[in-house]
Design a protein around this motif. Structure first.
Motif, PDB file in Angstrom:
ATOM      1  N   PHE A 186       0.871  -1.266  -0.147  1.00 61.04           N
ATOM      2  CA  PHE A 186       0.027   0.036  -0.144  1.00 61.04           C
ATOM      3  C   PHE A 186       0.764   1.125   0.020  1.00 61.04           C
ATOM      4  CE2 PHE A 186      -2.294   3.258   2.323  1.00 61.04           C
ATOM      5  CZ  PHE A 186      -3.380   3.551   1.420  1.00 61.04           C
ATOM      6  N   GLY A 187       1.855   1.240   0.500  1.00 63.69           N
ATOM      7  CA  GLY A 187       3.074   2.436   0.590  1.00 63.69           C
ATOM      8  C   GLY A 187       3.324   2.960  -0.515  1.00 63.69           C
ATOM      9  N   ILE A 188       3.570   1.895  -1.680  1.00 60.06           N
ATOM     10  CA  ILE A 188       4.026   2.123  -2.873  1.00 60.06           C
ATOM     11  C   ILE A 188       2.821   3.025  -3.629  1.00 60.06           C
ATOM     12  CG2 ILE A 188       4.877   1.184  -5.067  1.00 60.06           C
ATOM     13  CD1 ILE A 188       6.148  -0.926  -3.473  1.00 60.06           C
ATOM     14  N   VAL A 189       1.794   2.453  -3.598  1.00 62.05           N
ATOM     15  CA  VAL A 189       0.647   2.787  -4.217  1.00 62.05           C
ATOM     16  C   VAL A 189       0.165   4.217  -3.610  1.00 62.05           C
ATOM     17  CG1 VAL A 189      -1.879   2.420  -4.967  1.00 62.05           C
ATOM     18  CG2 VAL A 189      -0.410   0.764  -4.618  1.00 62.05           C
ATOM     19  N   PHE A 190       0.501   4.738  -2.318  1.00 63.45           N
ATOM     20  CA  PHE A 190       0.214   5.808  -1.524  1.00 63.45           C
ATOM     21  C   PHE A 190       1.372   6.794  -2.129  1.00 63.45           C
ATOM     22  CE2 PHE A 190       0.896   8.945   1.622  1.00 63.45           C
ATOM     23  CZ  PHE A 190      -0.547   9.498   1.669  1.00 63.45           C
ATOM     24  N   ILE A 191       2.514   6.421  -2.614  1.00 63.51           N
ATOM     25  CA  ILE A 191       3.552   7.399  -3.120  1.00 63.51           C
ATOM     26  C   ILE A 191       3.400   7.460  -4.528  1.00 63.51           C
ATOM     27  CG2 ILE A 191       5.954   7.375  -3.677  1.00 63.51           C
ATOM     28  CD1 ILE A 191       6.703   5.841  -1.325  1.00 63.51           C
ATOM     29  N   VAL A 192       2.775   6.648  -5.333  1.00 65.59           N
ATOM     30  CA  VAL A 192       2.378   6.912  -6.838  1.00 65.59           C
ATOM     31  C   VAL A 192       1.269   7.790  -6.817  1.00 65.59           C
ATOM     32  CG1 VAL A 192       1.316   5.830  -8.706  1.00 65.59           C
ATOM     33  CG2 VAL A 192       3.281   4.689  -7.390  1.00 65.59           C
ATOM     34  N   LEU A 193       0.398   7.697  -5.847  1.00 61.81           N
ATOM     35  CA  LEU A 193      -0.859   8.702  -5.680  1.00 61.81           C
ATOM     36  C   LEU A 193      -0.484  10.101  -5.403  1.00 61.81           C
ATOM     37  CD1 LEU A 193      -3.847   9.391  -5.608  1.00 61.81           C
ATOM     38  CD2 LEU A 193      -4.004   8.970  -2.899  1.00 61.81           C
ATOM     39  N   LEU A 194       0.670  10.284  -4.624  1.00 56.01           N
ATOM     40  CA  LEU A 194       1.233  11.665  -4.180  1.00 56.01           C
ATOM     41  C   LEU A 194       1.862  12.256  -5.726  1.00 56.01           C
ATOM     42  CD1 LEU A 194       2.552  11.144  -0.505  1.00 56.01           C
ATOM     43  CD2 LEU A 194       0.378  12.286  -1.421  1.00 56.01           C
ATOM     44  N   ILE A 195       2.568  11.324  -6.241  1.00 56.70           N
ATOM     45  CA  ILE A 195       3.155  11.647  -7.678  1.00 56.70           C
ATOM     46  C   ILE A 195       2.177  12.097  -8.392  1.00 56.70           C
ATOM     47  CG2 ILE A 195       4.549  10.918  -9.356  1.00 56.70           C
ATOM     48  CD1 ILE A 195       6.066   8.942  -7.557  1.00 56.70           C
ATOM     49  N   GLY A 196       1.040  11.420  -8.724  1.00 54.59           N
ATOM     50  CA  GLY A 196      -0.037  11.844  -9.489  1.00 54.59           C
ATOM     51  C   GLY A 196      -0.615  13.333  -9.082  1.00 54.59           C
ATOM     52  N   ILE A 197      -0.880  13.602  -7.834  1.00 56.60           N
ATOM     53  CA  ILE A 197      -1.264  14.677  -7.339  1.00 56.60           C
ATOM     54  C   ILE A 197      -0.429  15.871  -7.694  1.00 56.60           C
ATOM     55  CG2 ILE A 197      -2.039  16.159  -5.439  1.00 56.60           C
ATOM     56  CD1 ILE A 197      -2.881  13.623  -4.228  1.00 56.60           C
ATOM     57  N   ALA A 198       0.825  15.538  -7.562  1.00 57.24           N
ATOM     58  CA  ALA A 198       2.075  16.742  -7.846  1.00 57.24           C
ATOM     59  C   ALA A 198       1.996  16.898  -9.389  1.00 57.24           C
ATOM     60  CB  ALA A 198       3.454  16.195  -7.392  1.00 57.24           C
ATOM     61  N   ILE A 199       1.811  16.051 -10.346  1.00 54.60           N
ATOM     62  CA  ILE A 199       1.687  16.107 -11.714  1.00 54.60           C
ATOM     63  C   ILE A 199       0.575  17.005 -11.974  1.00 54.60           C
ATOM     64  CG2 ILE A 199       1.368  14.790 -13.785  1.00 54.60           C
ATOM     65  CD1 ILE A 199       3.060  12.669 -12.761  1.00 54.60           C
ATOM     66  N   ALA A 200      -0.677  16.708 -11.587  1.00 49.19           N
ATOM     67  CA  ALA A 200      -1.983  17.295 -11.753  1.00 49.19           C
ATOM     68  C   ALA A 200      -1.676  18.863 -11.363  1.00 49.19           C
ATOM     69  CB  ALA A 200      -2.990  16.662 -10.966  1.00 49.19           C
ATOM     70  N   VAL A 201      -0.868  19.138 -10.053  1.00 47.76           N
ATOM     71  CA  VAL A 201      -0.796  20.425  -9.741  1.00 47.76           C
ATOM     72  C   VAL A 201      -0.083  21.216 -10.623  1.00 47.76           C
ATOM     73  CG1 VAL A 201       0.161  21.929  -8.070  1.00 47.76           C
ATOM     74  CG2 VAL A 201      -1.346  20.158  -7.524  1.00 47.76           C
ATOM     75  N   GLY A 202       1.308  20.787 -11.121  1.00 44.35           N
ATOM     76  CA  GLY A 202       2.115  21.214 -12.351  1.00 44.35           C
ATOM     77  C   GLY A 202       1.175  21.399 -13.360  1.00 44.35           C
ATOM     78  N   LEU A 203       0.273  20.494 -13.712  1.00 45.33           N
ATOM     79  CA  LEU A 203       0.013  20.437 -15.206  1.00 45.33           C
ATOM     80  C   LEU A 203      -1.323  21.805 -15.095  1.00 45.33           C
ATOM     81  CD1 LEU A 203      -0.737  19.234 -18.055  1.00 45.33           C
ATOM     82  CD2 LEU A 203      -2.580  18.092 -16.892  1.00 45.33           C
ATOM     83  N   LYS A 204      -1.930  21.857 -13.939  1.00 42.56           N
ATOM     84  CA  LYS A 204      -2.814  22.920 -13.705  1.00 42.56           C
ATOM     85  C   LYS A 204      -2.086  24.419 -13.789  1.00 42.56           C
ATOM     86  CE  LYS A 204      -6.790  24.922 -13.018  1.00 42.56           C
ATOM     87  NZ  LYS A 204      -6.364  26.204 -13.045  1.00 42.56           N
TER      88      LYS A 204
END
Length: 356
Positions: A186-204
């Motif tokens: 679960f920790g790996i998936v949670f880190i991937v989720l944080l990366i996705g949020i960071a990418i979404a913020v940068g994209l915005k």
């Protein structure tokens, strides 16, 4: 000629202290402070003497004493033997949880109703008016009691609970849903989720900068949400299922396993969201009306759609008017959570003294 001081007259004689405004002001301030100190001292001495007469020690030792009662809804595990201090912490977390959920729901509902109120469609506008006038003119406590009675009385008993795909069960004791249980990956998936949020913020941010420079729009919100959802799903498929789901099941007189949404919490969230949403709707309507109609005409003249005009031109300018009273409504939500005592009063049996 030397300048005359405030306490002297032209003849050189001193002004009596009872005629000097500055001295009288200082004396009155000193008397008021002395009276306040005396009143506080009297209250403290009286409290200490009364506590001593009743044999109650002065201090915070009571926080470690067993409460003898439980709370119908709790974000932390508690029992009848839980300490009073733990129950106070539970109350704080309950308030934060109910306030956060109600703030999000009331904001979304308020913006939607406020925009509907200004619609040119007569039916949509009248429905928004009926909603606003109905819920603004009914006390919050009455609304909470109404929702509580509606939820508890209309929903079936536990043994006749409404079954939705063997995943969700609705009864008068609450709504039972599956509970996620994190696994090793679960920790790996949670880190991937944080990366996705960071990418979404940068994209915005990139889309906003691109729009300011070229005027071209990019669906940053929809693409960002797709990234946030897709990356954890792909990580889950790669590393296996990182989350196991504990399903609720009827065992004995109640459901076991899963998560339960208590009727008290549901009542509080619905009541506060619906009531506060009516106030926020009027705040949003006032903020939009405060913007000059020339802004709308200019946006339409540039070829912007009505939805784009509202989202890119009107709402950003109206936020300057909306945010201050909106903050007050958020504070009212936090304060009105105390009304949960009317629908969430503890019904568990209290502890009784055991014979030696």
């Amino acid at each position: 000629m030397a300048e005359l001081s405030a306490g002297q007259v032209s003849s050189g004689t001193s002004v009596p202290w009872w005629r000097d405004e500055r001295k009288r002001a200082v004396i009155w301030q000193a008397l008021v402070i002395a009276a306040l100190v005396a009143a506080v001292a009297f209250i403290i001495v009286n409290m200490i003497s009364n506590l001593g007469r009743l044999g109650i020690p002065l201090g915070f030792d009571f926080l470690s004493s067993p409460a003898g009662f439980a709370i119908s809804f709790s974000t932390m595990p508690i029992t009848l033997e839980s300490h009073i201090g733990r129950l106070i912490i539970v109350g704080i977390f309950n308030t934060l949880l109910a306030s956060a959920i109600s703030i999000v729901l009331s904001t979304v509902l308020g913006f939607l109703i406020g925009i509907m109120r200004l619609s040119r469609n007569y039916l949509v506008s009248r429905l928004a008016v009926i909603y606003i006038e109905a819920f603004r003119n009914v006390p919050v406590l009455v609304q909470l009691l109404f929702w509580y009675i509606a939820i508890v009385k209309l929903f079936p008993k536990v043994r006749q609970a409404m079954n939705i795909g063997d995943l969700m069960f609705l009864s008068n004791r609450g709504t039972y849903v599956p509970r996620p249980v994190p696994q090793d990956d679960f920790g790996i998936v949670f880190i991937v989720l944080l990366i996705g949020i960071a990418i979404a913020v940068g994209l915005k941010r990139w889309a906003t900068k691109r729009q300011m420079e070229t005027g071209q729009l990019f669906p940053a919100i929809s693409v960002g949400l797709a990234i946030v959802v897709t990356l954890p799903v792909l990580a889950s498929l790669i590393f296996g299922n990182p989350v196991a789901w504990e399903l609720p099941a009827l065992k004995g007189f109640n459901f076991q396993g899963g998560l339960v949404l208590q009727p008290e919490l549901t009542t509080l969230v619905i009541g506060l969201s619906v009531c506060t949403g009516a106030y926020i709707a009027e705040i949003v309507r006032g903020g939009i009306i405060a913007i000059s109609h020339g802004q709308t005409e200019a946006a339409l003249a540039l070829g912007l759609k009505s939805t784009w005009t509202l989202r890119l031109v009107i709402i950003p300018q109206a936020l300057r008017v909306i945010v201050p009273p909106l903050t007050s409504q958020y504070l009212n939500i936090a304060k009105n959570t105390t009304l949960a005592g009317a629908v969430g009063y503890m019904r568990q049996p209290t502890l009784t003294a055991q014979p030696n």
